[in-house]
Motif scaffolding. Structure first.
Motif, short mmCIF file in Angstrom:
data_model
loop_
_atom_site.label_atom_id
_atom_site.label_comp_id
_atom_site.label_asym_id
_atom_site.label_seq_id
_atom_site.Cartn_x
_atom_site.Cartn_y
_atom_site.Cartn_z
N ASP A 123 -23.05 2.50 -16.00
CA ASP A 123 -21.90 1.98 -16.74
C ASP A 123 -20.57 2.44 -16.13
O ASP A 123 -19.55 1.81 -16.33
CB ASP A 123 -21.97 2.43 -18.21
N ASN A 124 -20.63 3.54 -15.38
CA ASN A 124 -19.41 4.01 -14.73
C ASN A 124 -19.02 3.13 -13.55
O ASN A 124 -17.93 3.25 -13.01
CB ASN A 124 -19.60 5.45 -14.25
N TYR A 125 -19.96 2.34 -13.09
CA TYR A 125 -19.71 1.54 -11.89
C TYR A 125 -19.58 0.05 -12.16
O TYR A 125 -18.81 -0.64 -11.51
CB TYR A 125 -20.87 1.72 -10.89
N LEU A 126 -20.40 -0.44 -13.10
CA LEU A 126 -20.60 -1.90 -13.13
C LEU A 126 -20.69 -2.44 -14.54
O LEU A 126 -21.31 -1.84 -15.42
CB LEU A 126 -21.89 -2.22 -12.38
N LYS A 127 -20.10 -3.64 -14.68
CA LYS A 127 -20.23 -4.39 -15.93
C LYS A 127 -20.70 -5.80 -15.53
O LYS A 127 -20.23 -6.37 -14.54
CB LYS A 127 -18.84 -4.47 -16.60
N VAL A 128 -21.67 -6.35 -16.27
CA VAL A 128 -22.19 -7.69 -15.94
C VAL A 128 -21.94 -8.63 -17.11
O VAL A 128 -22.17 -8.29 -18.26
CB VAL A 128 -23.70 -7.66 -15.61
N THR A 129 -21.48 -9.84 -16.81
CA THR A 129 -21.29 -10.87 -17.82
C THR A 129 -22.00 -12.14 -17.36
O THR A 129 -21.90 -12.51 -16.18
CB THR A 129 -19.79 -11.20 -18.01
N VAL A 130 -22.73 -12.77 -18.26
CA VAL A 130 -23.38 -14.04 -17.92
C VAL A 130 -22.72 -15.13 -18.74
O VAL A 130 -22.69 -15.07 -19.96
CB VAL A 130 -24.89 -13.99 -18.21
N LYS A 177 -19.67 -1.55 -2.62
CA LYS A 177 -18.29 -1.42 -2.18
C LYS A 177 -17.70 -2.79 -1.83
O LYS A 177 -16.56 -3.09 -2.16
CB LYS A 177 -18.22 -0.46 -0.97
N SER A 178 -18.53 -3.64 -1.16
CA SER A 178 -17.95 -4.93 -0.76
C SER A 178 -17.88 -5.95 -1.89
O SER A 178 -17.28 -7.00 -1.71
CB SER A 178 -18.64 -5.53 0.46
N ILE A 179 -18.49 -5.65 -3.02
CA ILE A 179 -18.27 -6.55 -4.16
C ILE A 179 -16.77 -6.55 -4.47
O ILE A 179 -16.19 -7.57 -4.80
CB ILE A 179 -19.09 -6.10 -5.39
N GLY A 180 -16.16 -5.40 -4.29
CA GLY A 180 -14.70 -5.35 -4.36
C GLY A 180 -14.14 -5.15 -5.75
O GLY A 180 -12.99 -4.77 -5.90
N THR A 181 -14.94 -5.41 -6.78
CA THR A 181 -14.49 -5.16 -8.15
C THR A 181 -15.59 -4.35 -8.82
O THR A 181 -16.63 -4.07 -8.20
CB THR A 181 -14.28 -6.46 -8.95
N ASP A 182 -15.42 -4.04 -10.11
CA ASP A 182 -16.47 -3.33 -10.81
C ASP A 182 -17.21 -4.23 -11.79
O ASP A 182 -17.71 -3.80 -12.80
CB ASP A 182 -15.92 -2.09 -11.51
#
Lengths: 796, 344
Positions: free
Chosen positions: A209-216, A277-282
């Motif tokens: 959760d500190n790195y990534l959030k996913v929305t569908v 890193k290359s996703i570029g956002t969180d």
């Protein structure tokens, strides 16, 4: 789908030869197309440990290697390869061995130094060269340290003796696009168990959760899961993993990507790894409606995309085409430190359409297209996590993102009755046998009573919904070929052709008997070819919305274009004459919202020596006669396709049943035809409608006939039918028949006239006719011809 | 008198030996048996003989006349026979010269196959049915249990005449919609076959064509079993390829049947040993078949708990190519007379 038998054997105990297995799988529903070893020719290629490398004293580019192949003394190998080094484990083709292309290797002297064999490249090992990176292909294949002990024959450790099974899967068995799926089918067929998969993982560090959030944001993605990992080191995956990928037709890349492919092959769930890193956002947003015009995929191709395509985005722009291929912008590289592992479920139709639009079909897309059950996403993610740890590629970050936009289905339950099953299949199975077959397929079976079972279907068998589906499961394990063949009982049926079907066959026989060959042409033509007939294509237009091309865009309303095309083809190929016919459908425009109507036409054609209008007309008359049609007329009418002076409509009462004629010179030119082509175009439906097969016998005449031959000179433009009618109308009731036996123009006849000669037969069925009666009739005829047609009797 | 008769006989026999032609023979006959012939005259003179000689001379004269008559007949037969024989010798012809061209045509090979299959199934009590080639999608897909998302519905796979919603019209991709139409029209029980033309958006090559042909079969009745399906299709294979042909049924998948199968026949070229016709397997894929899916029966209002049935479908172009060893599908549609002649 390519399946490695070695890999399969890790899950099922297979005690059959490849040939036996092929039959067992095919007969139980897993169709084996081929089963072939990776390479059958290599022999005696051993692992060798290079102890020492020295330069060749007499050759700049050669090296002398001392190689341990497990024997007392090292052997000597002279090589030009530059990628070998002291301490490297390499494949050695020793004296008497055979390499991949079948060449036998012998001791050979190189500038005074004897080499005991040679080092081998991937190609020389007989492995699939399509799947290795160029750097590896170019040199000697270096084996991992301590892969095997020196001297070991490499055929087995490198899985070169593995059998590759090419399996044709049916559309309903998406679950079989995996080693596990095939293993379950194999186990069922062999009545064996399947080994469990190891999903264990250790507790991770930090938190996702500190790195990534996913929305569908789209229902085209029923489920999306993500895990994250810290990379230990990006390096090649272990050889055992690479070999499984290779023998499944997948190229090894690096330890992270290989794990995703491995799990896809093993469990059937496509996975994708992003460089965090290359996703570029969180964040990751799964959505359609992207405004970008293109995306560059992992294969470094820029591909046009549109708004309906489902994309994995970083919230700003696409980083992958969902379920098909990752984006180059978020690829795993040597520098990757953090990995996002996607394991998701995408709608199969959406994937199929996008894949088709992109012209890009991948191992991933083809699996989604057949349908994957949503629960697999979570299982596969866990399995990948286990493997990352097992091969020491990455360390898990705590947490598991799991978004479901569609609720999982309740398990299906099917009631199956023994009596029904036996009756439906035509077998006589005991309840216990049925239970056994179903349980071999890993279905949960509950016995309700002595005749009834309740079967609970596992989530991966989305193809099982009805009792008939279970009947197939039982039947295929029982063996289709063991079901006794029976002949249908019950009511007696009479099989016979309808009158129309009989007529069609009779016409085929008549026309072949008259020397015509039946042709078969396609149903497509073009508006242009209709124009080339001198007709208006807009008159009767059944256009295909999505034709293969303009020349096949119109459903034909007439058989003429193809008939003329084939005459042209035959003539241009030097076939100097031809007689053809075809009975096929034509298609006709109806009001919008209705099906076009279909009619059956009979076309008869001929060209070449001795062919003329009357030859073909005689054949048309034979056709009419076969149909029992007598009251027909030929009128000098017809379409623009015909020579204006050599065309006729065939008419019954006022109904036009077809046209016959010589092809118009313009059409001859358009279709590149021989100069004179004769064609009859008749409605088979109308022939059938007017056909009359009633025959009523007439007594043979007992009184003698009197015949008279009469020739008349009449105006050229008067139709013989009209003259015949006048004769008929004025001959009295004793006229039995009129037969035209000569048509003459030329010497002794004025230029605008013609002479028609008839044989008239007179007879009275009840008495002997007198000459005087016939003379009277003939006088009447002559008079009428003079008065009505200004025709004169011609003196012989 | 007796002496007269004896000398007449001697003279006759001598004269007869000299006869060379039918004309000589006729002259001889007139000399002896004609109105003024020697025998005739003797017969006429009998009445002038003494009473006691009459019967004796009469008898002998009669005998002589019979003798002459029969000798003459025999001689005539012989002369006639000589004449015929000499004519026969003159009329001798070269029987190895070619016969007169009768210009007999022939059926197209595909049609020969269709006729053969039709006859086999007619013999088993099937009737032959036809249906539209341009068809509602509901008949071509929906009623046949084809999933709404199935790729065969795509514009890239099937030819469409109309895509108006609810009124979609397709060039039929299979002969199976005839099943639906006939079930609707005739109800059950039923035994039909339906050969016909179908369309798919394939480019033409040696094995593909946007236009090709299939034969469809359907049986629906009470108590139809999968054993009946096998029995019927095995019989069909034996009738088409001969008693020695073997069949095998493999599980397969079709939307409108469950269970589904493919029937292979043992290779009629190599007898099952493996050759290039069968790709070395000894088997040739012949047709797809299966028990009619309950959804198909229910779609046309037939109670699937009471009725069951089986259906099958085979590619006719392929059967024709296999049967005659034709290696390029395009030849079937080209109609070169040199090709067509080979099937006459």
């Amino acid at each position: 789908m390519l399946t490695s038998l070695n890999w399969l054997k890790e899950y099922v105990n297979i005690d059959k030869t490849p040939e036996e297995l092929e039959d067992i799988l095919t007969n139980s529903g897993t169709k084996v197309e081929t089963i072939n070893p990776v390479n059958n020719t290599i022999k005696n290629i051993k692992a060798g440990l290079i102890r020492k490398i020295e330069k060749h004293p007499n050759a700049d580019r050669l090296f002398i290697c001392k190689v341990d192949i497990g024997e007392e003394a090292p052997i000597t190998i002279v090589t030009s390869a530059t990628n070998v080094f002291e301490g490297a484990l390499v494949p050695v083709a020793v004296d008497g061995s055979v390499i991949g292309d079948g060449t036998e290797i012998r001791k050979t002297e190189f500038r005074g130094v004897e080499s005991d064999g040679m080092f081998c490249s991937v190609e020389e090992l007989g492995m699939n060269t399509d799947l290795f990176q160029k750097e590896i292909l170019d040199g000697i294949y270096i084996l991992p340290k301590n892969f095997v002990s020196p001297g070991t024959d490499l055929k087995e450790p490198l899985w070169i003796n593995d059998q590759i099974i090419d399996i044709e899967l049916t559309a309903n068995r998406g679950d079989c696009q995996s080693i596990i799926g095939i293993a379950k089918e194999t186990a069922a067929a062999l009545n064996k168990d399947v080994k469990e998969i190891n999903f264990s993982t250790s507790k991770g560090i930090e938190n996702i959760d500190n790195y990534l959030k996913v929305t569908v944001e789209s229902e085209k993605c029923p489920r999306y899961t993500a895990r994250m990992f810290k990379v230990n080191k990006i390096e090649p995956s272990p050889l055992w993993m690479q070999l499984k990928l290779l023998n499944s037709g997948v190229r090894p890349i690096n330890n992270i990507v290989d794990v995703t492919n491995y799990v896809m092959l093993e469990m059937g769930q496509p996975l994708h790894a992003f460089d965090y890193k290359s996703i570029g956002t969180d964040e990751i947003i799964v959505k359609t409606g992207n405004k970008e015009k293109t995306v560059t995929t992992l294969d470094e191709k820029e591909r046009p995309i549109h708004e309906d395509m489902l994309m994995i985005t970083n919230g700003k722009y696409p980083i992958a085409v969902a379920g098909i291929m990752g984006g180059l912008n978020s690829e795993i590289t040597k520098e990757t430190k953090l990995v996002v592992l996607e394991s998701a479920n995408f709608d199969k139709t959406s994937i199929r359409l996008t894949s088709k639009d992109l012209g890009l079909r991948t191992e991933s897309s083809s699996r989604y297209e057949k349908g994957i059950y949503p629960e697999l996403a979570a299982e596969a993610s866990k399995r990948a996590a286990h493997l990352f740890e097992e091969i020491n590629a990455a360390t898990p970050i705590e947490g598991f993102i799991d978004i479901q936009t569609v609720k999982s289905k309740e398990p299906t339950e099917i009631i199956l009755e023994k009596d029904w099953l036996n009756k439906f299949l035509g077998v006589d199975l005991e309840l216990e046998e049925i239970i056994n077959y179903l349980e071999r397929l890993f279905l949960e079976v509950n016995k309700i009573d002595a005749n009834t079972l309740k079967v609970i279907i596992p989530n991966y068998r989305q193809d099982l919904e009805l009792r008939e589906d279970l009947a197939e499961e039982v039947a295929r394990l029982y063996g289709y070929n063991n079901i006794p063949s029976t002949l249908m009982a019950g009511e007696t049926f009479v099989g016979e052709r309808t009158p129309e079907q009989k007529l069609r066959k009779d016409l085929e026989n008549l026309l072949t008997g008259l020397g015509h060959y039946q042709t078969m042409t396609t149903s497509f033509t073009s508006p242009n070819q209709i124009k080339n007939l001198g007709l208006n294509p807009d008159d009767d237009k059944v256009l295909i919305l999505n034709p293969l091309g303009e020349e096949s865009s119109l459903m034909r309303s007439t058989l003429l274009p193809h008939q003329l095309e084939l005459i042209s083809l035959n003539n241009n190929r030097g076939n100097s004459e031809g007689q053809f016919f075809e009975i096929q459908k034509t298609y006709h425009q109806e009001p919008v919202g209705e099906l076009p109507s279909e009619q059956i036409q009979l076309v008869i054609s001929e060209y070449g020596k001795d062919k003329d209008f009357y030859d073909l007309k005689g054949k048309v008359e034979s056709v009419l006669s076969l149909c029992g049609i007598k009251n027909y007329k030929f009128l000098p009418e017809g379409s623009e396709t015909w020579h204006p002076g050599r065309k006729a409509q065939v008419v019954i009462e006022d109904d036009i049943i077809g046209e016959i004629g010589e092809i118009h010179p313009n059409v001859v030119k358009n279709y590149d035809l021989p100069k004179r082509v004769y064609v009859a175009d008749l409605s088979f439906n109308k022939l059938a409608q007017y056909a009359n097969d009633e025959i009523s016998y007439q007594d043979l005449p007992i009184y003698p006939d009197i015949t008279r031959d009469l020739a008349f000179i009449i105006d050229k433009n008067i139709l013989s039918d009209d003259l015949r009618q006048v004769i008929f109308d004025n001959a009295g009731k004793n006229l039995e028949s009129i037969e035209l036996f000569d048509v003459y123009t030329g010497n002794q006849i004025p230029e605008d006239k013609k002479s028609l000669a008839y044989k008239l037969v007179f007879r009275n069925p009840n008495r002997t006719l007198k000459d005087i009666e016939v003379n009277e009739a003939v006088d009447n005829i002559i008079k009428a011809v003079q008065e009505d047609l200004r025709g004169e009797l011609r003196a012989f | 008198m007796n002496n007269d008769l004896n000398s007449i006989k001697t003279n006759f026999v001598q004269s007869l030996e000299k006869v060379k032609s039918e004309k000589d023979l006729e002259a001889l006959r007139v000399n002896y048996l004609g109105k003024k012939g020697e025998i005739t005259q003797i017969m006429q003179n009998i009445k002038n003989l003494p009473k006691e000689e009459k019967p004796i001379v009469g008898k002998e004269a009669n005998q002589l006349r019979s003798f002459i008559d029969s000798e003459l007949k025999e001689a005539r037969n012989k002369l006639e026979q000589d004449r015929i024989n000499s004519n026969l010798e003159k009329e001798k012809i070269d029987v190895t010269l070619p016969g007169k061209d009768q210009n007999v045509g022939g059926l197209h090979p595909l049609n020969k196959v269709i006729n053969e299959l039709e006859d086999i199934f007619l013999g088993m009590g099937f009737t032959i049915e036809d249906g539209p080639e341009i068809e509602w999608t509901k008949y071509n897909f929906d009623y046949l249990n084809m999933p709404p998302e199935h790729s065969s519905r795509d514009l890239s796979e099937s030819f469409y005449y109309s895509t108006d919603e609810g009124k979609e019209i397709v060039l039929r991709t299979q002969t199976s919609p005839v099943q639906i139409r006939v079930l609707q029209k005739k109800g059950v029980p039923l035994r039909i076959v339906s050969p016909g033309r179908v369309f798919r958006a394939d480019d033409i090559d040696a094995t593909h064509s946007p236009v090709f042909h299939q034969i469809e079969g359907l049986v629906v009745d009470k108590n139809i079993t999968m054993g009946d399906l096998k029995g019927t299709l095995e019989l069909f294979a034996k009738k088409l390829f001969g008693e020695d042909i073997k069949t095998r049924f493999r599980p397969h998948q079709f939307y409108f049947t469950e269970p589904s199968a493919e029937m292979d026949v043992s290779c009629f070229n190599c007898g099952g040993k493996g050759c290039n016709v069968c790709g070395g397997t000894g088997w040739i894929e012949m047709l797809g078949c299966g028990m009619v899916h309950p959804n198909v029966l229910e779609a046309v209002g037939i109670d699937s708990s009471e009725y069951s049935g089986f259906a099958f479908g085979a590619g006719l172009d392929r059967i024709a190519m296999l049967k005659y060893g034709i290696n390029d599908l395009r030849l079937l549609f080209e109609n070169d007379i040199r090709f067509l002649k080979q099937f006459a």
